[in-house]
Design an enzyme around this catalytic site. Structure first.
Site, PDB file in Angstrom:
ATOM      1  N   LYS A  89     -17.361 -32.527  19.772  1.00 48.77           N
ATOM      2  CA  LYS A  89     -16.655 -31.174  20.799  1.00 48.77           C
ATOM      3  C   LYS A  89     -15.503 -32.175  21.713  1.00 48.77           C
ATOM      4  O   LYS A  89     -14.493 -31.262  21.761  1.00 48.77           O
ATOM      5  CB  LYS A  89     -17.715 -30.671  21.497  1.00 48.77           C
ATOM      6  N   ARG A  93     -24.805 -23.134  27.062  1.00 46.52           N
ATOM      7  CA  ARG A  93     -25.666 -23.827  26.241  1.00 46.52           C
ATOM      8  C   ARG A  93     -26.920 -23.175  26.011  1.00 46.52           C
ATOM      9  O   ARG A  93     -28.034 -23.590  25.395  1.00 46.52           O
ATOM     10  CB  ARG A  93     -25.934 -25.130  26.984  1.00 46.52           C
ATOM     11  N   ARG A 136     -20.318 -44.878  20.292  1.00 44.16           N
ATOM     12  CA  ARG A 136     -19.298 -44.345  21.515  1.00 44.16           C
ATOM     13  C   ARG A 136     -19.772 -45.351  22.709  1.00 44.16           C
ATOM     14  O   ARG A 136     -18.921 -45.836  23.320  1.00 44.16           O
ATOM     15  CB  ARG A 136     -19.908 -43.020  21.919  1.00 44.16           C
ATOM     16  N   ARG A 196     -22.499 -43.734  29.917  1.00 46.84           N
ATOM     17  CA  ARG A 196     -23.388 -42.528  30.491  1.00 46.84           C
ATOM     18  C   ARG A 196     -24.935 -42.788  30.517  1.00 46.84           C
ATOM     19  O   ARG A 196     -25.422 -43.393  29.645  1.00 46.84           O
ATOM     20  CB  ARG A 196     -23.071 -41.082  29.600  1.00 46.84           C
ATOM     21  N   ARG A 235     -32.027 -34.628  24.663  1.00 48.87           N
ATOM     22  CA  ARG A 235     -30.808 -33.776  24.409  1.00 48.87           C
ATOM     23  C   ARG A 235     -30.917 -32.914  23.043  1.00 48.87           C
ATOM     24  O   ARG A 235     -30.344 -31.846  23.150  1.00 48.87           O
ATOM     25  CB  ARG A 235     -29.548 -34.863  24.599  1.00 48.87           C
TER      26      ARG A 235
HETATM   27  P1  ADP Z   1     -23.539 -33.761  25.064  1.00 53.63           P
HETATM   28  O1  ADP Z   1     -22.763 -35.092  24.798  1.00 53.63           O
HETATM   29  O2  ADP Z   1     -25.095 -34.182  25.137  1.00 53.63           O
HETATM   30  O3  ADP Z   1     -23.054 -32.437  24.576  1.00 53.63           O
HETATM   31  P2  ADP Z   1     -22.515 -33.212  27.791  1.00 53.63           P
HETATM   32  O4  ADP Z   1     -21.791 -33.885  28.341  1.00 53.63           O
HETATM   33  O5  ADP Z   1     -22.033 -31.916  27.388  1.00 53.63           O
HETATM   34  O6  ADP Z   1     -23.343 -33.744  26.619  1.00 53.63           O
HETATM   35  O7  ADP Z   1     -23.619 -32.839  28.981  1.00 53.63           O
HETATM   36  C1  ADP Z   1     -24.398 -33.967  29.412  1.00 53.63           C
HETATM   37  C2  ADP Z   1     -25.536 -33.390  30.255  1.00 53.63           C
HETATM   38  O8  ADP Z   1     -25.029 -32.300  31.083  1.00 53.63           O
HETATM   39  C3  ADP Z   1     -26.435 -32.400  29.208  1.00 53.63           C
HETATM   40  O9  ADP Z   1     -27.440 -32.999  28.612  1.00 53.63           O
HETATM   41  C4  ADP Z   1     -27.082 -31.394  30.695  1.00 53.63           C
HETATM   42  O10 ADP Z   1     -28.121 -32.299  31.239  1.00 53.63           O
HETATM   43  C5  ADP Z   1     -25.930 -31.291  31.446  1.00 53.63           C
HETATM   44  N1  ADP Z   1     -25.178 -29.933  31.010  1.00 53.63           N
HETATM   45  C6  ADP Z   1     -23.922 -30.061  30.555  1.00 53.63           C
HETATM   46  N2  ADP Z   1     -23.609 -28.946  30.258  1.00 53.63           N
HETATM   47  C7  ADP Z   1     -24.571 -28.015  30.643  1.00 53.63           C
HETATM   48  C8  ADP Z   1     -24.888 -26.547  30.447  1.00 53.63           C
HETATM   49  N3  ADP Z   1     -23.867 -25.845  30.043  1.00 53.63           N
HETATM   50  N4  ADP Z   1     -26.088 -26.311  30.789  1.00 53.63           N
HETATM   51  C9  ADP Z   1     -27.028 -27.063  31.235  1.00 53.63           C
HETATM   52  N5  ADP Z   1     -26.951 -28.195  31.545  1.00 53.63           N
HETATM   53  C10 ADP Z   1     -25.771 -28.805  31.041  1.00 53.63           C
END
Ligand code: ADP
Length: 258
Positions: free
Chosen positions: A13, A88, A127, A139, A150
């Site tokens: 994404k 989400r 990554r 991260r 996740r």
């Molecule tokens: P990923 O690569 O897992 O999609 P993101 O960078 O989008 O990771 O998000 C990292 C973390 O931030 C998630 O695992 C969650 O804990 C939190 N997070 C991000 N966006 C949301 C959301 N829309 N609702 C709830 N938690 C979120």
């Protein structure tokens, strides 16, 4: 253009969002990036989110919805945005619907990146290795252990959004297993087909508007309507005066031809 990219962690994404913002002059709104910035800055939101994120769980809806509501209202988001990592949960999607409706804005589409779960761990390991090679901070949630959390959060809370948006007729799916360029091309094709539909619509709307602006024809009075309904008389007949004789002009011409 206002878009949502849907897909599990590691689906690509962020990579595709970057290409979209470069090509379309829109902004990327990544709740993950915003939350990581809040954690790094030690803001109250960051303090609340830190341990949740480290476990790979979802931050409460009200926190992320408030972050997005604030971000969408900023001037650089006026030209459009691509949402990456938001919504989400179905509750977040409903909150987004309300938020956009209040602002009179519409989503142009929701694109799902479909991937096999089996490759996600490989992608994330890759990554991590690339980030370390560049000397970047890795991260805290990019570990095999947290990835499991996740992924299960994705399956339980985010995957239902596929049906949510499919039900609204807004969902497009792209094969996220293809190369980055192929995924980007498929995404562009979806956006172009959506744009051509949008381009056709305003034309109809413009036509309807211009017709509405056109002055209405004056309504015929009963007398005029009756006269136009009468069969047309010949010119010579119409020029006859009340006495029934041709008018002077006609008479003169008749004299001349004789
Ligand atoms: P990923 O690569 O897992 O999609 P993101 O960078 O989008 O990771 O998000 C990292 C973390 O931030 C998630 O695992 C969650 O804990 C939190 N997070 C991000 N966006 C949301 C959301 N829309 N609702 C709830 N938690 C979120």
């Amino acid at each position: 253009m206002r878009l949502i990219l849907l897909g599990p962690p590691g689906a690509g994404k962020g990579t595709q969002a970057q290409r979209l913002i470069n090509n379309h002059g829109i902004v990327q709104l990544s709740t993950g990036d915003m939350l990581r910035a809040a954690v790094a800055a030690g803001t109250p939101v960051g303090l609340q989110a830190k341990s949740i994120m480290e476990r790979g769980q979802l931050v409460p809806d009200e926190i992320v919805v408030a972050i997005i509501a604030d971000r969408i209202g900023q001037s650089d988001a006026k030209r459009g945005f691509v949402l990456d990592g938001f919504p989400r949960t179905v509750a977040q999607a409903e909150a987004l619907d309300r938020l956009l409706a209040k602002k009179g804005l519409k989503l142009d589409g929701v694109i799902e990146l479909k991937v096999d779960e089996g490759i996600l761990l490989n992608r994330i390991e890759k990554r991590v290795a690339e980030m370390m090679a560049r000397g970047e901070t890795v991260r805290a949630d990019d570990t095999a252990e947290v990835l499991k959390g996740r992924l299960s959060a994705y399956r339980a809370q985010t995957a239902p959004l596929v049906d949510y948006y499919a039900g609204k007729g807004m969902l497009k799916s792209v094969d996220g297993m293809a190369s980055i360029d192929e995924v980007a091309a498929a995404l562009d094709r979806h956006l172009e087909s959506g744009a051509s539909v949008r381009r056709r619509r305003p034309k109809v709307a413009r036509l309807a508007r211009s017709n509405a602006r056109r002055k209405p024809k004056p309504r015929k009075t009963a007398k005029r309507a009756a006269s136009s309904a009468r069969p047309k008389r010949s010119v010579a007949k119409r020029r006859k005066n009340a006495s029934g004789r041709p008018k002077n002009r006609t008479r003169r011409r008749l004299t001349r031809t004789r």
